[in-house]
Design a protein around this motif. Structure first.
Motif, PDB file in Angstrom:
ATOM      1  N   ILE A   1       0.819  -1.220   0.000  1.00  0.00           N
ATOM      2  CA  ILE A   1       0.000   0.000   0.000  1.00  0.00           C
ATOM      3  C   ILE A   1       0.849   1.264   0.000  1.00  0.00           C
ATOM      4  O   ILE A   1       0.420   2.296  -0.511  1.00  0.00           O
TER       5      ILE A   1
ATOM      6  N   ASP B   1       3.707   1.713  -1.632  1.00  0.00           N
ATOM      7  CA  ASP B   1       4.089   1.971  -3.022  1.00  0.00           C
ATOM      8  C   ASP B   1       2.908   2.540  -3.802  1.00  0.00           C
ATOM      9  O   ASP B   1       3.083   3.423  -4.650  1.00  0.00           O
ATOM     10  N   VAL B   2       1.707   2.022  -3.521  1.00  0.00           N
ATOM     11  CA  VAL B   2       0.510   2.545  -4.171  1.00  0.00           C
ATOM     12  C   VAL B   2       0.317   4.018  -3.813  1.00  0.00           C
ATOM     13  O   VAL B   2       0.023   4.857  -4.681  1.00  0.00           O
TER      14      VAL B   2
ATOM     15  N   THR C   1       2.120   6.682  -5.809  1.00  0.00           N
ATOM     16  CA  THR C   1       1.621   6.975  -7.159  1.00  0.00           C
ATOM     17  C   THR C   1       0.233   7.607  -7.142  1.00  0.00           C
ATOM     18  O   THR C   1      -0.325   7.907  -8.194  1.00  0.00           O
ATOM     19  N   LEU C   2      -0.333   7.804  -5.953  1.00  0.00           N
ATOM     20  CA  LEU C   2      -1.712   8.264  -5.817  1.00  0.00           C
ATOM     21  C   LEU C   2      -1.853   9.728  -6.232  1.00  0.00           C
ATOM     22  O   LEU C   2      -1.100  10.593  -5.778  1.00  0.00           O
TER      23      LEU C   2
ATOM     24  N   ALA D   1      -3.929   5.598  -9.421  1.00  0.00           N
ATOM     25  CA  ALA D   1      -2.803   5.003  -8.691  1.00  0.00           C
ATOM     26  C   ALA D   1      -2.374   3.734  -9.405  1.00  0.00           C
ATOM     27  O   ALA D   1      -3.135   3.157 -10.188  1.00  0.00           O
TER      28      ALA D   1
ATOM     29  N   ASN E   1      -1.084  -0.171  -8.756  1.00  0.00           N
ATOM     30  CA  ASN E   1      -1.093  -1.255  -7.769  1.00  0.00           C
ATOM     31  C   ASN E   1      -0.432  -2.465  -8.434  1.00  0.00           C
ATOM     32  O   ASN E   1      -1.092  -3.423  -8.833  1.00  0.00           O
ATOM     33  N   SER E   2       0.887  -2.404  -8.582  1.00  0.00           N
ATOM     34  CA  SER E   2       1.610  -3.340  -9.439  1.00  0.00           C
ATOM     35  C   SER E   2       1.496  -4.789  -8.988  1.00  0.00           C
ATOM     36  O   SER E   2       1.608  -5.702  -9.802  1.00  0.00           O
TER      37      SER E   2
ATOM     38  N   THR F   1      -4.604  -3.412 -11.183  1.00  0.00           N
ATOM     39  CA  THR F   1      -3.215  -2.964 -11.232  1.00  0.00           C
ATOM     40  C   THR F   1      -3.117  -1.485 -11.604  1.00  0.00           C
ATOM     41  O   THR F   1      -2.259  -0.778 -11.093  1.00  0.00           O
ATOM     42  N   GLU F   2      -3.998  -1.030 -12.495  1.00  0.00           N
ATOM     43  CA  GLU F   2      -4.046   0.381 -12.853  1.00  0.00           C
ATOM     44  C   GLU F   2      -5.388   0.946 -12.396  1.00  0.00           C
ATOM     45  O   GLU F   2      -6.429   0.599 -12.937  1.00  0.00           O
TER      46      GLU F   2
ATOM     47  N   VAL G   1      -4.561   5.153   1.635  1.00  0.00           N
ATOM     48  CA  VAL G   1      -4.647   3.791   1.124  1.00  0.00           C
ATOM     49  C   VAL G   1      -4.608   2.847   2.318  1.00  0.00           C
ATOM     50  O   VAL G   1      -3.753   2.996   3.212  1.00  0.00           O
TER      51      VAL G   1
END
Length: 403
Positions: free
Chosen positions: A131, A133-134, A137-138, A151, A153-154, A184-185, A204
């Motif tokens: 979360i 890492d997410v 990118t948020l 965001a 979510n790889s 993921t996206e 998140v």
């Protein structure tokens, strides 16, 4: 006297039965075996630290009545955790860590009598949970009628993006349309907000209630309206598909969202490749979305919405002139979409989730960078029976003609 004795006898027997049943219920289930000798401990424990997780691999004890291995640990947020793994495998995955802090784990072997071994203690040090890492990118941006949250979510983790506003007491609380996803996206538009500056806070959270920092932002939504249906006019271009006479293009905006007789059909016997329909929305408009209701097929006393000519895959095109019907000249692809049945049931089978989703209709969003257009086309790529003909119940067009 004899009758009194017989009655007393049955009352006594009934009391004993009730007492026996009550005692049995209080005791609850018991192991089928009764072996109080503790099994041997697991050995050769190795730890593989992962993002928010730790994988333990070990050597099982050789006890013949071994049933499972259990690990107990406490998350950084104070939540006690217990993970069990059967004796058929020699590993287990411990989840729920926020990460980047050493945690103690106790591992027990348990036999069929539920007798536990002495614990083996190991320490794990998972890297930070996905979360975080997410969260890096948020983003939150203005969108039609609200905001768009994006965001990455790889690792496809199940997570929530809580979008919060202040309540009347001045405290932040999540709005009902917060985002729950494993995509993921992530790109989700949240609508229904007034066109004025609005304060939002976003975090998140994962399913173990680990929470990131907070993204604070102020957003002014873009104005959006339902384009007047009275301005819609059917346009028939040379490569538009022939319709069934009693189900004309105008049925797309007649207000009948659920009745089959208020739907639009193309002729299923016409084989011209992908079927097309065109209409004029009355003025050049920066579109935000099309809300489309599936055609409902009455079969055996029920309604099926993911059936026959109801669209499964389709495209939306836009233009400001209609002199050339060629899709490669003068027409802009506004989006390509696929309708998915919520239940995932086979063709011809639908449950209540499918019914509710179909009757509510769905939004098919137009990218914010798409040009403003006046004329629309829907191109059916595939229907649910595997053909090209289309059956659509209703289309609402949303946007801003003064964008």
């Amino acid at each position: 006297m004899k009758q009194y004795l017989k009655l007393s006898h049955w009352i006594l027997m009934l009391s004993l039965i009730v007492t026996f049943v009550a005692c049995s219920e209080e005791e609850g289930p018991k192991p089928l075996e009764s072996n109080t000798i503790a099994p041997a401990v697991v050995e050769n424990v190795t730890v593989e630290n992962l993002p928010g997780k730790a994988k333990l691999t070990y050597t099982l004890p050789s006890d013949k009545d071994l049933l499972y291995i259990v690990a107990r640990y406490t998350l950084e947020n104070g939540t006690p955790m217990e993970v069990k793994a059967s004796y058929y495998r020699n590993w287990m995955l411990l989840e729920g860590f926020a990460g980047e802090s050493e945690r103690e784990v106790k591992i027990y072997a348990v036999n069929r009598s539920e007798t536990e071994s002495e614990p083996i203690t190991v320490k794990v040090l998972p890297s930070r949970a996905p979360i975080f890492d997410v969260f890096e990118t948020l983003t939150a941006e203005p969108d039609f009628g609200g905001l768009r949250v994006k965001a990455l979510n790889s690792t496809s983790e199940d997570l929530a993006i809580l979008v919060m506003q202040k309540n009347t007491q001045g405290d932040w609380e999540p709005i009902p349309t917060s985002i729950y996803t494993a995509a993921t996206e992530i790109s989700r538009s949240l609508r229904g907000f007034n066109v004025e500056p609005q304060d939002f806070a976003l975090v998140v959270r994962d399913r173990w209630l680990n929470v990131t920092d907070t993204l604070f932002t102020t957003i002014t939504p873009y104005f959006e309206q339902l384009m007047p249906k009275s301005q819609n006019v059917a346009v028939h271009l040379s490569n538009d598909t022939q319709v069934i006479g009693t189900y004309p293009v105008s049925n797309l905006w007649d207000g009948e969202t659920l009745e089959w007789w208020g739907s639009y059909f193309t002729d299923r016997t016409v084989d011209v490749g992908n079927h097309l329909v065109t209409w004029d929305i009355g003025q050049i408009t920066k579109l935000s979305r099309l809300h489309i209701w599936q055609f409902s097929e009455p079969i055996g006393g029920q309604r099926l919405y993911y059936y026959l000519g109801a669209m499964k895959k389709f495209r939306i095109w836009g233009s400001n002139q209609i002199s050339d019907p060629n899709l490669e000249s003068g027409w802009t692809l506004l989006g390509e979409y696929e309708i998915k049945k919520p239940s995932g049931l086979p063709y011809g089978q639908e449950n209540n989730d499918d019914l509710v989703a179909a009757q509510n209709g769905a939004d098919y969003e137009i990218p914010l960078d798409a040009p403003a257009v006046r004329y629309l086309r829907i191109e059916c790529l595939d229907n649910w029976i595997g053909g090209k003909f289309m059956a659509v119940s209703e289309v609402n067009v949303y946007g801003n003609p003064n964008f």
